[in-house]
Design a protein around this motif. Structure first.
Motif, PDB file in Angstrom:
ATOM      1  N   PHE A  94       9.886   5.186   5.247  1.00  0.00           N
ATOM      2  CA  PHE A  94      11.071   5.550   4.466  1.00  0.00           C
ATOM      3  C   PHE A  94      10.968   6.979   3.950  1.00  0.00           C
ATOM      4  CE2 PHE A  94      11.518   0.839   3.855  1.00  0.00           C
ATOM      5  CZ  PHE A  94      12.686   0.728   4.588  1.00  0.00           C
ATOM      6  N   TYR A  95       9.778   7.353   3.515  1.00  0.00           N
ATOM      7  CA  TYR A  95       9.535   8.705   3.013  1.00  0.00           C
ATOM      8  C   TYR A  95       9.855   9.734   4.093  1.00  0.00           C
ATOM      9  CZ  TYR A  95       6.854  12.660   1.139  1.00  0.00           C
ATOM     10  OH  TYR A  95       6.461  13.882   0.692  1.00  0.00           O
ATOM     11  N   ARG A  96       9.366   9.466   5.308  1.00  0.00           N
ATOM     12  CA  ARG A  96       9.584  10.378   6.429  1.00  0.00           C
ATOM     13  C   ARG A  96      11.056  10.463   6.791  1.00  0.00           C
ATOM     14  NH1 ARG A  96       6.039   8.776  11.347  1.00  0.00           N
ATOM     15  NH2 ARG A  96       7.956   7.651  11.618  1.00  0.00           N
ATOM     16  N   GLU A  97      11.730   9.311   6.784  1.00  0.00           N
ATOM     17  CA  GLU A  97      13.160   9.276   7.108  1.00  0.00           C
ATOM     18  C   GLU A  97      13.942  10.164   6.148  1.00  0.00           C
ATOM     19  OE1 GLU A  97      15.176   7.085   9.445  1.00  0.00           O
ATOM     20  OE2 GLU A  97      13.257   7.513  10.394  1.00  0.00           O
ATOM     21  N   LYS A  98      13.623  10.086   4.865  1.00  0.00           N
ATOM     22  CA  LYS A  98      14.349  10.846   3.850  1.00  0.00           C
ATOM     23  C   LYS A  98      14.085  12.334   3.954  1.00  0.00           C
ATOM     24  CE  LYS A  98      15.284   7.650   0.132  1.00  0.00           C
ATOM     25  NZ  LYS A  98      14.805   7.063  -1.083  1.00  0.00           N
ATOM     26  N   HIS A  99      12.820  12.694   4.179  1.00  0.00           N
ATOM     27  CA  HIS A  99      12.432  14.102   4.118  1.00  0.00           C
ATOM     28  C   HIS A  99      12.557  14.851   5.446  1.00  0.00           C
ATOM     29  CE1 HIS A  99      10.960  14.175  -0.045  1.00  0.00           C
ATOM     30  NE2 HIS A  99      10.709  12.909   0.158  1.00  0.00           N
TER      31      HIS A  99
ATOM     32  N   TYR B 133      -1.813  -6.701   3.680  1.00  0.00           N
ATOM     33  CA  TYR B 133      -0.538  -6.647   2.966  1.00  0.00           C
ATOM     34  C   TYR B 133      -0.257  -5.231   2.487  1.00  0.00           C
ATOM     35  CZ  TYR B 133       2.933  -7.367  -0.684  1.00  0.00           C
ATOM     36  OH  TYR B 133       4.048  -7.272  -1.467  1.00  0.00           O
ATOM     37  N   GLN B 134      -1.275  -4.597   1.894  1.00  0.00           N
ATOM     38  CA  GLN B 134      -1.070  -3.254   1.360  1.00  0.00           C
ATOM     39  C   GLN B 134      -0.868  -2.239   2.477  1.00  0.00           C
ATOM     40  OE1 GLN B 134      -4.098  -2.011  -1.381  1.00  0.00           O
ATOM     41  NE2 GLN B 134      -2.793  -0.453  -2.278  1.00  0.00           N
ATOM     42  N   ILE B 135      -1.571  -2.418   3.590  1.00  0.00           N
ATOM     43  CA  ILE B 135      -1.393  -1.514   4.731  1.00  0.00           C
ATOM     44  C   ILE B 135       0.048  -1.578   5.224  1.00  0.00           C
ATOM     45  CG2 ILE B 135      -2.030  -1.105   7.139  1.00  0.00           C
ATOM     46  CD1 ILE B 135      -4.875  -2.105   6.338  1.00  0.00           C
ATOM     47  N   LYS B 136       0.576  -2.786   5.331  1.00  0.00           N
ATOM     48  CA  LYS B 136       1.963  -2.957   5.767  1.00  0.00           C
ATOM     49  C   LYS B 136       2.923  -2.272   4.806  1.00  0.00           C
ATOM     50  CE  LYS B 136       1.949  -7.235   8.052  1.00  0.00           C
ATOM     51  NZ  LYS B 136       2.219  -8.653   7.990  1.00  0.00           N
ATOM     52  N   LEU B 137       2.676  -2.501   3.507  1.00  0.00           N
ATOM     53  CA  LEU B 137       3.525  -1.927   2.472  1.00  0.00           C
ATOM     54  C   LEU B 137       3.505  -0.410   2.534  1.00  0.00           C
ATOM     55  CD1 LEU B 137       5.031  -3.502   0.178  1.00  0.00           C
ATOM     56  CD2 LEU B 137       3.239  -2.674  -1.337  1.00  0.00           C
ATOM     57  N   LEU B 138       2.318   0.164   2.675  1.00  0.00           N
ATOM     58  CA  LEU B 138       2.182   1.615   2.719  1.00  0.00           C
ATOM     59  C   LEU B 138       2.820   2.190   3.980  1.00  0.00           C
ATOM     60  CD1 LEU B 138      -1.462   1.858   1.408  1.00  0.00           C
ATOM     61  CD2 LEU B 138       0.561   2.733   0.248  1.00  0.00           C
ATOM     62  N   ASN B 139       2.722   1.464   5.079  1.00  0.00           N
ATOM     63  CA  ASN B 139       3.370   1.912   6.305  1.00  0.00           C
ATOM     64  C   ASN B 139       4.878   1.987   6.115  1.00  0.00           C
ATOM     65  OD1 ASN B 139       1.308   2.491   8.097  1.00  0.00           O
ATOM     66  ND2 ASN B 139       1.077   0.357   8.703  1.00  0.00           N
ATOM     67  N   GLN B 140       5.439   1.001   5.438  1.00  0.00           N
ATOM     68  CA  GLN B 140       6.875   1.012   5.175  1.00  0.00           C
ATOM     69  C   GLN B 140       7.244   2.169   4.260  1.00  0.00           C
ATOM     70  OE1 GLN B 140       7.409  -3.018   3.766  1.00  0.00           O
ATOM     71  NE2 GLN B 140       8.451  -3.585   5.655  1.00  0.00           N
TER      72      GLN B 140
END
Length: 37
Positions: free
Chosen positions: A30-35, A19-26
């Motif tokens: 999003f972080y990459r998309e923004k920056h 669950y946490q791996i999935k969350l961190l991947n998301q």
């Protein structure tokens, strides 16, 4: 990838926390998309 995110990822993989791996991947996606756009 920021160091705090790498640390979280390593911990999630170590604990085999899917669950946490999935969350961190998301988060990373999003972080990459923004920056990087």
């Amino acid at each position: 990838m920021p160091s705090w995110l790498q640390n979280q990822m390593q911990r999630a993989f170590y604990e085999k926390n899917r669950y946490q791996i999935k969350l961190l991947n998301q988060c990373w996606f999003f972080y990459r998309e923004k920056h990087c756009s």
